[in-house]
Design a protein around this motif. Sequence first.
Motif, PDB file in Angstrom:
ATOM      1  N   ALA A 297      -8.580   9.056   8.909  1.00 12.60           N
ATOM      2  CA  ALA A 297      -9.917   9.599   8.644  1.00 12.60           C
ATOM      3  C   ALA A 297     -10.479   9.052   7.336  1.00 12.60           C
ATOM      4  O   ALA A 297     -11.655   8.645   7.267  1.00 12.60           O
ATOM      5  N   PHE A 298      -9.660   9.042   6.296  1.00 14.42           N
ATOM      6  CA  PHE A 298     -10.126   8.491   5.022  1.00 14.42           C
ATOM      7  C   PHE A 298     -10.400   6.995   5.150  1.00 14.42           C
ATOM      8  O   PHE A 298     -11.302   6.454   4.496  1.00 14.42           O
ATOM      9  N   ALA A 299      -9.616   6.303   5.991  1.00 13.88           N
ATOM     10  CA  ALA A 299      -9.805   4.868   6.165  1.00 13.88           C
ATOM     11  C   ALA A 299     -11.174   4.562   6.764  1.00 13.88           C
ATOM     12  O   ALA A 299     -11.913   3.705   6.258  1.00 13.88           O
ATOM     13  N   VAL A 300     -11.530   5.256   7.855  1.00 13.76           N
ATOM     14  CA  VAL A 300     -12.829   4.962   8.475  1.00 13.76           C
ATOM     15  C   VAL A 300     -13.975   5.461   7.600  1.00 13.76           C
ATOM     16  O   VAL A 300     -15.070   4.866   7.605  1.00 13.76           O
ATOM     17  N   ALA A 301     -13.748   6.517   6.812  1.00 14.27           N
ATOM     18  CA  ALA A 301     -14.777   6.937   5.858  1.00 14.27           C
ATOM     19  C   ALA A 301     -15.034   5.824   4.852  1.00 14.27           C
ATOM     20  O   ALA A 301     -16.192   5.545   4.484  1.00 14.27           O
ATOM     21  N   GLY A 302     -13.955   5.162   4.413  1.00 12.85           N
ATOM     22  CA  GLY A 302     -14.115   4.036   3.494  1.00 12.85           C
ATOM     23  C   GLY A 302     -14.834   2.865   4.132  1.00 12.85           C
ATOM     24  O   GLY A 302     -15.636   2.186   3.484  1.00 12.85           O
ATOM     25  N   ILE A 303     -14.547   2.611   5.408  1.00 14.11           N
ATOM     26  CA  ILE A 303     -15.223   1.512   6.114  1.00 14.11           C
ATOM     27  C   ILE A 303     -16.730   1.753   6.153  1.00 14.11           C
ATOM     28  O   ILE A 303     -17.527   0.856   5.820  1.00 14.11           O
ATOM     29  N   ILE A 304     -17.127   2.942   6.568  1.00 11.33           N
ATOM     30  CA  ILE A 304     -18.553   3.249   6.670  1.00 11.33           C
ATOM     31  C   ILE A 304     -19.194   3.316   5.282  1.00 11.33           C
ATOM     32  O   ILE A 304     -20.284   2.764   5.052  1.00 11.33           O
ATOM     33  N   SER A 430      -5.647   1.581  17.105  1.00 14.93           N
ATOM     34  CA  SER A 430      -6.318   2.885  17.196  1.00 14.93           C
ATOM     35  C   SER A 430      -6.562   3.287  18.639  1.00 14.93           C
ATOM     36  O   SER A 430      -6.618   4.485  18.957  1.00 14.93           O
ATOM     37  N   TYR A 431      -6.703   2.321  19.520  1.00 10.84           N
ATOM     38  CA  TYR A 431      -6.934   2.638  20.933  1.00 10.84           C
ATOM     39  C   TYR A 431      -5.680   3.252  21.564  1.00 10.84           C
ATOM     40  O   TYR A 431      -5.772   4.116  22.438  1.00 10.84           O
ATOM     41  N   HIS A 432      -4.495   2.812  21.110  1.00 12.74           N
ATOM     42  CA  HIS A 432      -3.231   3.379  21.590  1.00 12.74           C
ATOM     43  C   HIS A 432      -2.369   3.729  20.382  1.00 12.74           C
ATOM     44  O   HIS A 432      -1.443   2.990  20.032  1.00 12.74           O
ATOM     45  N   PRO A 433      -2.643   4.839  19.705  1.00  9.97           N
ATOM     46  CA  PRO A 433      -1.831   5.205  18.533  1.00  9.97           C
ATOM     47  C   PRO A 433      -0.427   5.628  18.959  1.00  9.97           C
ATOM     48  O   PRO A 433      -0.126   5.750  20.147  1.00  9.97           O
ATOM     49  N   ALA A 434       0.423   5.867  17.990  1.00 10.73           N
ATOM     50  CA  ALA A 434       1.808   6.246  18.266  1.00 10.73           C
ATOM     51  C   ALA A 434       1.862   7.584  18.984  1.00 10.73           C
ATOM     52  O   ALA A 434       0.936   8.411  18.898  1.00 10.73           O
ATOM     53  N   LEU A 443      -9.638   7.502  18.899  1.00  7.91           N
ATOM     54  CA  LEU A 443     -10.756   6.858  19.576  1.00  7.91           C
ATOM     55  C   LEU A 443     -12.045   7.042  18.774  1.00  7.91           C
ATOM     56  O   LEU A 443     -12.903   6.140  18.735  1.00  7.91           O
ATOM     57  N   THR A 444     -12.172   8.193  18.137  1.00  9.29           N
ATOM     58  CA  THR A 444     -13.321   8.404  17.242  1.00  9.29           C
ATOM     59  C   THR A 444     -13.252   7.442  16.064  1.00  9.29           C
ATOM     60  O   THR A 444     -14.264   6.839  15.664  1.00  9.29           O
ATOM     61  N   TYR A 445     -12.038   7.283  15.495  1.00  7.88           N
ATOM     62  CA  TYR A 445     -11.873   6.327  14.391  1.00  7.88           C
ATOM     63  C   TYR A 445     -12.231   4.920  14.861  1.00  7.88           C
ATOM     64  O   TYR A 445     -12.857   4.140  14.115  1.00  7.88           O
ATOM     65  N   ALA A 447     -14.358   4.046  17.214  1.00  4.75           N
ATOM     66  CA  ALA A 447     -15.806   3.920  17.331  1.00  4.75           C
ATOM     67  C   ALA A 447     -16.463   3.754  15.958  1.00  4.75           C
ATOM     68  O   ALA A 447     -17.366   2.925  15.776  1.00  4.75           O
ATOM     69  N   LEU A 448     -15.996   4.530  14.983  1.00  4.83           N
ATOM     70  CA  LEU A 448     -16.566   4.416  13.635  1.00  4.83           C
ATOM     71  C   LEU A 448     -16.225   3.065  13.005  1.00  4.83           C
ATOM     72  O   LEU A 448     -17.055   2.470  12.309  1.00  4.83           O
ATOM     73  N   ALA A 449     -14.993   2.585  13.240  1.00  5.32           N
ATOM     74  CA  ALA A 449     -14.622   1.273  12.714  1.00  5.32           C
ATOM     75  C   ALA A 449     -15.465   0.173  13.341  1.00  5.32           C
ATOM     76  O   ALA A 449     -15.882  -0.780  12.663  1.00  5.32           O
ATOM     77  N   ALA A 450     -15.734   0.292  14.652  1.00  5.29           N
ATOM     78  CA  ALA A 450     -16.590  -0.694  15.307  1.00  5.29           C
ATOM     79  C   ALA A 450     -17.999  -0.671  14.723  1.00  5.29           C
ATOM     80  O   ALA A 450     -18.625  -1.719  14.517  1.00  5.29           O
ATOM     81  N   LEU A 451     -18.510   0.541  14.436  1.00  9.89           N
ATOM     82  CA  LEU A 451     -19.810   0.641  13.757  1.00  9.89           C
ATOM     83  C   LEU A 451     -19.747  -0.029  12.392  1.00  9.89           C
ATOM     84  O   LEU A 451     -20.707  -0.700  11.974  1.00  9.89           O
ATOM     85  N   GLY A 452     -18.620   0.125  11.723  1.00  9.34           N
ATOM     86  CA  GLY A 452     -18.467  -0.514  10.423  1.00  9.34           C
ATOM     87  C   GLY A 452     -18.536  -2.024  10.502  1.00  9.34           C
ATOM     88  O   GLY A 452     -19.075  -2.676   9.598  1.00  9.34           O
TER      89      GLY A 452
END
Length: 570
Positions: A297-304, A430-434, A443-445, A447-452
């Motif tokens: 979550a913090f990672a994709v927040a940083g991306i955006i 992210s599409y297939h996490p552990a 999957l939300t991450y 989508a946000l990463a793709a927006l980034g």
Amino acid sequence: MISLNDTVLQLVLVAVVVLPLLGAGAALLPAPPGLRGSGPEQAVLRHGVTVTGAVLAGALLLAAAFDHDDPARMQAASDISWIPALGIRLHFGVDGISLPLVVLTALLTFLCALYSYFRMPKGPTPKAFVALLLVLETGTLATFTALDLMVFFLAFEMVLIPMYFLIARWGGEGRGPAATRFVLFTVLGSVLMLLGFLLIGVQAGTFDITALAAAHGEGLTRTTQLLAVLAIGLGLAVKAPMWPLHSWLPDAHTAAPTVGSVLLAGVLLKMGTYGLVRIALPAAPEGMHVFAPYLGAFAVAGIIYGSLACLALVRQGAGGDLKRLVAYSSVGHMGFVLLGISTLTATGVNGALFANIAHGLITGLLFFLVGAVKERTGSTDLDRLAGARGAALYGRTPRLGALIAFASIASLGLPGLAGFWGELLAMLGSYHPADGLSRPAYLTYLALAALGTLLTAAYLLLVVRRLCMGDAPPPAPAPAAQAAASRAAAGQDGPEGASQDGPGTAAPATAAPDVTAGSRTAGHLPDVRPFEFVTWAPLAALTLLAGLWPGLLLHLTDPAVQNLLPGAVR
């Protein structure tokens, strides 16, 4: 592959780590009379190039002699008891994870020393500059090769002092507060990291990183792993840098000299993410599993956040600083590295390691290019550089403009260049996490990463448009004609327009470069110089090579990652 026996390979690794430290001490000594060249300053700068060149040669020899058929095995390992009472050992080695970072560190440091030989930043004596650069190299190389938690911590801390002084003494405006913020944030994070190391070491009965990785958390309770990952993760996240612990980074990059920014982005930021992969993932897997979704979550927040900050800086009229923009772009790009790690899959972690190397190459090149723009124009303010119609670097300095465009499109992740593969693998992870991680959350991450990635492309294309495109200013008038026009305006010319001045009063033959391209003035900007081409060409070539042949790096990292994450999802 070059065949070397284990003893020789150990000596090569020890030489790579120790030689810069010895070179730093030698840099502070008076230069022998026969080696001074045109002066002692030139001699010490040449000394820096020589030592870093020798270290790079050693790192390349290490890579050539590395057993590429078994990259998961720790090679060139040396293990000597240092503090027996505490069980601390001088244990060093390289595998497929650390070897690329060792070569990257040696390459970037050598290129920085070479660049400084021709373009030494303004500041105190070059002796101190070269010594600090070499100490910084030793600390970084030791961090990537240390296999003892306490030695890792000492090496991690070793880089703070030289980077502090590089920013505080050779930096630009605001260098004092920026250097102080850098040290305070990192020291605070290091205290937490040390507590986590002590907790793991005491509970497991060893500080040996390879033994802890082989145990995969065996002997550590769930509570111990949670506390250790929280402490270690926060300490490493400061250096990563993870949002919202990134706030020291833009100021440090903006104030640092060019070579300081190159090393900070290209090498030092990798120490945090490397620590997560090398120590936290294998030593405390249960703790990482609990905190992985929060890390994502913090990672994709940083991306955006990084992308939006860059978009705000690049827009016309914002007065955005080009170095600050590249710094914020690092927050976004390192977000992909953290996202890949958070998936706890081989695909994601391999993507994170690939993105680490790609970011070092591309952003290192970008900071070199930004430094060249500032040296030519005297400014990194985008509005002053580009004005309303663009800086027209394609027309004024076509080679420099082409390199800026190349580095920008590599940074936005164009397929075929290094920036593409790491981000793609992180998103695939992210599409297939552990198993056990929430797939809807990841999957939300995703989508946000793709927006980034779209936002990243937007601001970098705007940078290219504002810096490289536009109408080139008209040629500057000859000095004599310029002087005549000035006298005519002042009513000093005779009836025939002849000069009334005596000989020897002509204007200077060359004018200073214009600070603002937007003013449409006609100041001359030199294109890429030979020493700049030699410095930047390896980074551009490796960016292209890694993009076209990603298996060269993934072949090294994947077996080692599988060893750290047994049974990981591919």
